[in-house]
Write a protein that holds these residues in place. Structure first.
Motif, PDB file in Angstrom:
ATOM      1  N   TYR A  32       0.794  -1.150  -0.026  1.00  0.00           N
ATOM      2  CA  TYR A  32      -0.025  -0.068   0.114  1.00  0.00           C
ATOM      3  C   TYR A  32       0.867   1.193  -0.233  1.00  0.00           C
ATOM      4  CZ  TYR A  32      -3.573  -3.334   1.172  1.00  0.00           C
ATOM      5  OH  TYR A  32      -4.524  -4.478   1.165  1.00  0.00           O
ATOM      6  N   ALA A  33       2.033   1.094   0.683  1.00  0.00           N
ATOM      7  CA  ALA A  33       2.712   2.514   0.655  1.00  0.00           C
ATOM      8  C   ALA A  33       3.460   2.691  -0.729  1.00  0.00           C
ATOM      9  CB  ALA A  33       4.048   2.072   1.808  1.00  0.00           C
ATOM     10  N   LEU A  34       4.082   1.455  -1.272  1.00  0.00           N
ATOM     11  CA  LEU A  34       4.397   1.789  -2.787  1.00  0.00           C
ATOM     12  C   LEU A  34       3.348   2.093  -3.583  1.00  0.00           C
ATOM     13  CD1 LEU A  34       6.888  -1.262  -2.856  1.00  0.00           C
ATOM     14  CD2 LEU A  34       7.533   0.989  -2.300  1.00  0.00           C
ATOM     15  N   LEU A  35       2.074   1.622  -3.719  1.00  0.00           N
ATOM     16  CA  LEU A  35       1.073   2.322  -4.276  1.00  0.00           C
ATOM     17  C   LEU A  35       0.366   3.638  -4.107  1.00  0.00           C
ATOM     18  CD1 LEU A  35      -1.016   1.171  -6.450  1.00  0.00           C
ATOM     19  CD2 LEU A  35      -2.551   0.524  -4.491  1.00  0.00           C
ATOM     20  N   ALA A  36       0.895   3.987  -2.790  1.00  0.00           N
ATOM     21  CA  ALA A  36       0.482   5.430  -2.438  1.00  0.00           C
ATOM     22  C   ALA A  36       1.408   6.305  -3.091  1.00  0.00           C
ATOM     23  CB  ALA A  36       0.240   5.553  -1.140  1.00  0.00           C
ATOM     24  N   LEU A  37       2.887   5.990  -2.906  1.00  0.00           N
ATOM     25  CA  LEU A  37       3.913   6.727  -3.282  1.00  0.00           C
ATOM     26  C   LEU A  37       3.771   7.035  -4.942  1.00  0.00           C
ATOM     27  CD1 LEU A  37       6.354   8.399  -2.806  1.00  0.00           C
ATOM     28  CD2 LEU A  37       7.619   6.180  -2.944  1.00  0.00           C
ATOM     29  N   GLY A  38       3.436   5.939  -5.739  1.00  0.00           N
ATOM     30  CA  GLY A  38       3.471   5.987  -7.025  1.00  0.00           C
ATOM     31  C   GLY A  38       2.153   6.671  -7.365  1.00  0.00           C
ATOM     32  N   THR A  39       1.045   6.591  -6.773  1.00  0.00           N
ATOM     33  CA  THR A  39       0.006   7.441  -6.951  1.00  0.00           C
ATOM     34  C   THR A  39       0.379   8.975  -6.939  1.00  0.00           C
ATOM     35  OG1 THR A  39      -1.498   5.626  -6.419  1.00  0.00           O
ATOM     36  CG2 THR A  39      -2.370   7.778  -6.674  1.00  0.00           C
ATOM     37  N   VAL A  40       0.948   9.347  -5.995  1.00  0.00           N
ATOM     38  CA  VAL A  40       1.084  10.782  -5.387  1.00  0.00           C
ATOM     39  C   VAL A  40       1.903  11.368  -6.461  1.00  0.00           C
ATOM     40  CG1 VAL A  40       2.273  12.425  -3.837  1.00  0.00           C
ATOM     41  CG2 VAL A  40       0.683  10.619  -3.028  1.00  0.00           C
ATOM     42  N   LEU A  41       2.933  10.644  -6.847  1.00  0.00           N
ATOM     43  CA  LEU A  41       4.070  11.227  -7.840  1.00  0.00           C
ATOM     44  C   LEU A  41       3.583  11.245  -9.395  1.00  0.00           C
ATOM     45  CD1 LEU A  41       7.161   9.201  -6.693  1.00  0.00           C
ATOM     46  CD2 LEU A  41       6.599  11.581  -6.289  1.00  0.00           C
ATOM     47  N   SER A  42       2.437  10.058  -9.559  1.00  0.00           N
ATOM     48  CA  SER A  42       1.758  10.466 -11.056  1.00  0.00           C
ATOM     49  C   SER A  42       0.892  11.391 -11.041  1.00  0.00           C
ATOM     50  CB  SER A  42       1.291   9.007 -11.148  1.00  0.00           C
ATOM     51  OG  SER A  42       0.497   8.960 -12.331  1.00  0.00           O
ATOM     52  N   LEU A  43       0.009  11.703  -9.952  1.00  0.00           N
ATOM     53  CA  LEU A  43      -0.701  12.787  -9.824  1.00  0.00           C
ATOM     54  C   LEU A  43       0.085  14.225 -10.164  1.00  0.00           C
ATOM     55  CD1 LEU A  43      -3.587  11.656  -7.348  1.00  0.00           C
ATOM     56  CD2 LEU A  43      -3.488  11.624  -9.752  1.00  0.00           C
ATOM     57  N   LEU A  44       0.875  14.453  -9.381  1.00  0.00           N
ATOM     58  CA  LEU A  44       1.836  15.468  -9.362  1.00  0.00           C
ATOM     59  C   LEU A  44       2.815  15.948 -10.562  1.00  0.00           C
ATOM     60  CD1 LEU A  44       2.920  15.458  -5.563  1.00  0.00           C
ATOM     61  CD2 LEU A  44       1.061  16.785  -6.524  1.00  0.00           C
ATOM     62  N   LEU A  45       3.337  14.781 -11.039  1.00  0.00           N
ATOM     63  CA  LEU A  45       4.443  15.006 -12.198  1.00  0.00           C
ATOM     64  C   LEU A  45       4.107  14.552 -13.493  1.00  0.00           C
ATOM     65  CD1 LEU A  45       7.286  13.542  -9.981  1.00  0.00           C
ATOM     66  CD2 LEU A  45       6.739  15.880 -10.338  1.00  0.00           C
ATOM     67  N   SER A  46       3.277  13.406 -13.856  1.00  0.00           N
ATOM     68  CA  SER A  46       3.146  12.933 -14.988  1.00  0.00           C
ATOM     69  C   SER A  46       1.941  13.619 -15.874  1.00  0.00           C
ATOM     70  CB  SER A  46       2.616  11.465 -15.015  1.00  0.00           C
ATOM     71  OG  SER A  46       1.420  11.324 -14.325  1.00  0.00           O
ATOM     72  N   GLY A  47       0.949  14.372 -15.377  1.00  0.00           N
ATOM     73  CA  GLY A  47      -0.011  15.112 -16.082  1.00  0.00           C
ATOM     74  C   GLY A  47      -0.916  14.079 -16.638  1.00  0.00           C
ATOM     75  N   ARG A  48      -0.987  12.828 -16.140  1.00  0.00           N
ATOM     76  CA  ARG A  48      -2.213  11.835 -16.896  1.00  0.00           C
ATOM     77  C   ARG A  48      -3.367  12.163 -16.121  1.00  0.00           C
ATOM     78  NH1 ARG A  48       0.497   8.536 -20.592  1.00  0.00           N
ATOM     79  NH2 ARG A  48       2.664   8.326 -19.622  1.00  0.00           N
ATOM     80  N   ASP A  49      -4.461  11.751 -16.897  1.00  0.00           N
ATOM     81  CA  ASP A  49      -5.729  11.965 -16.398  1.00  0.00           C
ATOM     82  C   ASP A  49      -6.002  11.256 -14.842  1.00  0.00           C
ATOM     83  OD1 ASP A  49      -8.584  12.008 -16.014  1.00  0.00           O
ATOM     84  OD2 ASP A  49      -9.095  11.117 -17.834  1.00  0.00           O
ATOM     85  N   PRO A  50      -6.402  12.231 -13.738  1.00  0.00           N
ATOM     86  CA  PRO A  50      -6.084  11.622 -12.539  1.00  0.00           C
ATOM     87  C   PRO A  50      -7.367  10.588 -12.281  1.00  0.00           C
ATOM     88  CG  PRO A  50      -6.246  14.090 -12.628  1.00  0.00           C
ATOM     89  CD  PRO A  50      -6.460  13.803 -13.973  1.00  0.00           C
ATOM     90  N   ALA A  51      -8.523  10.817 -13.180  1.00  0.00           N
ATOM     91  CA  ALA A  51      -9.564   9.938 -13.093  1.00  0.00           C
ATOM     92  C   ALA A  51      -9.182   8.307 -13.481  1.00  0.00           C
ATOM     93  CB  ALA A  51     -10.946  10.209 -13.827  1.00  0.00           C
ATOM     94  N   VAL A  52      -8.373   8.387 -14.594  1.00  0.00           N
ATOM     95  CA  VAL A  52      -7.942   7.113 -14.912  1.00  0.00           C
ATOM     96  C   VAL A  52      -6.948   6.408 -13.998  1.00  0.00           C
ATOM     97  CG1 VAL A  52      -6.651   5.889 -16.835  1.00  0.00           C
ATOM     98  CG2 VAL A  52      -8.308   7.547 -17.436  1.00  0.00           C
TER      99      VAL A  52
END
Length: 419
Positions: A32-52
């Motif tokens: 869960y920690a690794l999944l949460a870390l990846g999620t936060v970084l993706s939302l902040l840095l990647s510019g991907r669709d947050p909903a997806v």
């Protein structure tokens, strides 16, 4: 974490490892920690669709809950369940990494989940698959990467698999060594505790047996000294009564009766002192032995050299009383039989033993000639000393030769007094 160690233990079992609650907590928290870390970084840095992003993350979280967290432990370790859980986790992680490379952080969870696979070759295959996905997903996926540069990606994947597996081997070896040391220490502690209990039971039995032995000894001593002495006094007084007409003879018998009375008084006082080790009532064992030897030396004129070795400590009262009695009897034997000029008295404290040694430079004797109890001795002799130490699981050694002095050594367990 825990599954890593369990996987290695399937190759080289390590019985007695016990539970590892700290590693269990890490294993339960890490995905869960690794999944949460990846999620936060993706939302902040990647510019991907947050909903997806959140939708895919939600699927991964639900899969973890169903096949990892909520599943009972006995089912989670089943080979089929572990294989299904691993396959689904790696598939979701691969989709996430293909969607956004940042989620390779979550793919690391696959290494630990692969450790749950059985048998061990299947776990190695799982590590290889995770390594291949982590390295190739950012480069178009494993099919494209291995098709373009098969040698490069094969070597990279194999090296990483070997490194991860090697780390597991080292971890398992350390865990086995730790478990073996703990097992040995636990067995040693249990043996020491059992030995202490047995020694205390032995002391309790020895006290009970000692009460009867002491009564028998005192009864015999009263018979051999007081009763015989009174008989002698009566005999001398009767003879004096018959010799009233001869003042010199009357005086001789009366004098003999008085001498016998004095000897009887001395014997009575000795018997009273024998009822309990009074020197230990107000002093430590080294102080008591020093006082006993000093008084004995002052009375007999024989020099006593008393020394203590080791760290003195309070021992069980039965142990100390026995050592004191052995010393008193040994000194009494020196006075009566040795004609010595110097006596060496040593009290030695060791880790689990305590010893009293009494050595003299007297006339000595042949050890085989020692009787069970010298006539008129009033004490309990060498056999009695052996019986005393034997009741406390100790040993008594006697060494002597004509003209070479005598050495008596009593060795007892150093069972410490209870606070």
């Amino acid at each position: 974490m825990t599954s890593w160690i369990r996987w290695q233990d399937s190759l080289w079992p390590s019985p007695g490892d016990g539970d590892r609650p700290w590693s269990d907590r890490i294993e339960n928290f890490l995905p869960y920690a690794l999944l949460a870390l990846g999620t936060v970084l993706s939302l902040l840095l990647s510019g991907r669709d947050p909903a997806v992003t959140l939708g895919l993350v939600g699927i991964a979280a639900v899969w973890l809950l169903l096949t990892f967290t909520l599943l009972p432990g006995r089912w989670a370790e089943h080979p089929v369940v572990a294989a299904v859980s691993f396959t689904g986790l790696v598939a979701v992680a691969a989709v996430l990494e293909g969607y956004d490379t940042i989620f390779l952080i979550f793919m690391i969870t696959g290494f630990f989940d692969a450790m749950r696979l059985r048998p061990a070759p299947l776990a190695l295959a799982g590590i290889f698959a995770v390594s291949a996905l982590i390295n190739t997903m950012p480069n178009g996926g494993p099919l494209r990467a291995f098709a373009d540069q098969p040698a490069l990606w094969t070597v990279i994947t194999l090296v990483q698999t070997a490194a991860v597996g090697g780390g597991g081997l080292a971890s398992a070896a350390m865990a086995r060594q730790h478990a073996e040391r703990k097992r040995v220490l636990d067995e040693l502690a249990a043996a020491q505790e059992e030995n202490a209990v047995l020694q205390r039971q032995l002391l309790s039995q020895a006290r009970e047996a000692g009460v009867l032995d002491e009564r028998q000894r005192l009864s015999q001593e009263i018979h051999d000294t007081l009763a015989q002495g009174f008989t002698g006094i009566i005999t001398q007084l009767e003879a004096a009564d018959e010799a009233k007409g001869d003042p010199a003879e009357w005086q001789r018998h009366v004098g003999s009766a008085m001498a016998l009375a004095r000897e009887n008084l001395t014997a009575a006082r000795r018997s009273v002192r024998a009822l309990g080790p009074q020197p230990l009532a107000t002093a430590t064992l080294p102080d008591a032995l020093d006082e006993v030897s000093r008084l004995w030396s002052g009375r007999t004129g024989v020099e006593v050299r008393f020394t203590t070795t080791g760290t003195a400590r309070a021992l069980h009262p039965e142990i100390e009383a026995t050592l004191l009695r052995i010393t008193q009897e040994a000194l009494a034997n020196v006075e009566k039989h040795a004609a010595a000029t110097i006596v060496g008295l040593t009290l030695s404290y060791m880790a689990d033993q305590v010893t009293v040694d009494v050595r003299d430079d007297g006339r000595g004797f042949e050890p085989g000639s020692v009787g069970t109890r010298p006539a008129g001795d009033g004490g309990f002799g060498v056999p009695g000393m052996r019986a005393r130490v034997a009741r406390l699981a100790g040993t008594l050694h006697l060494e002597s030769e004509p003209g070479g002095g005598t050495a008596v050594s009593a060795n007892l367990p150093a069972l410490e007094a209870r606070p």
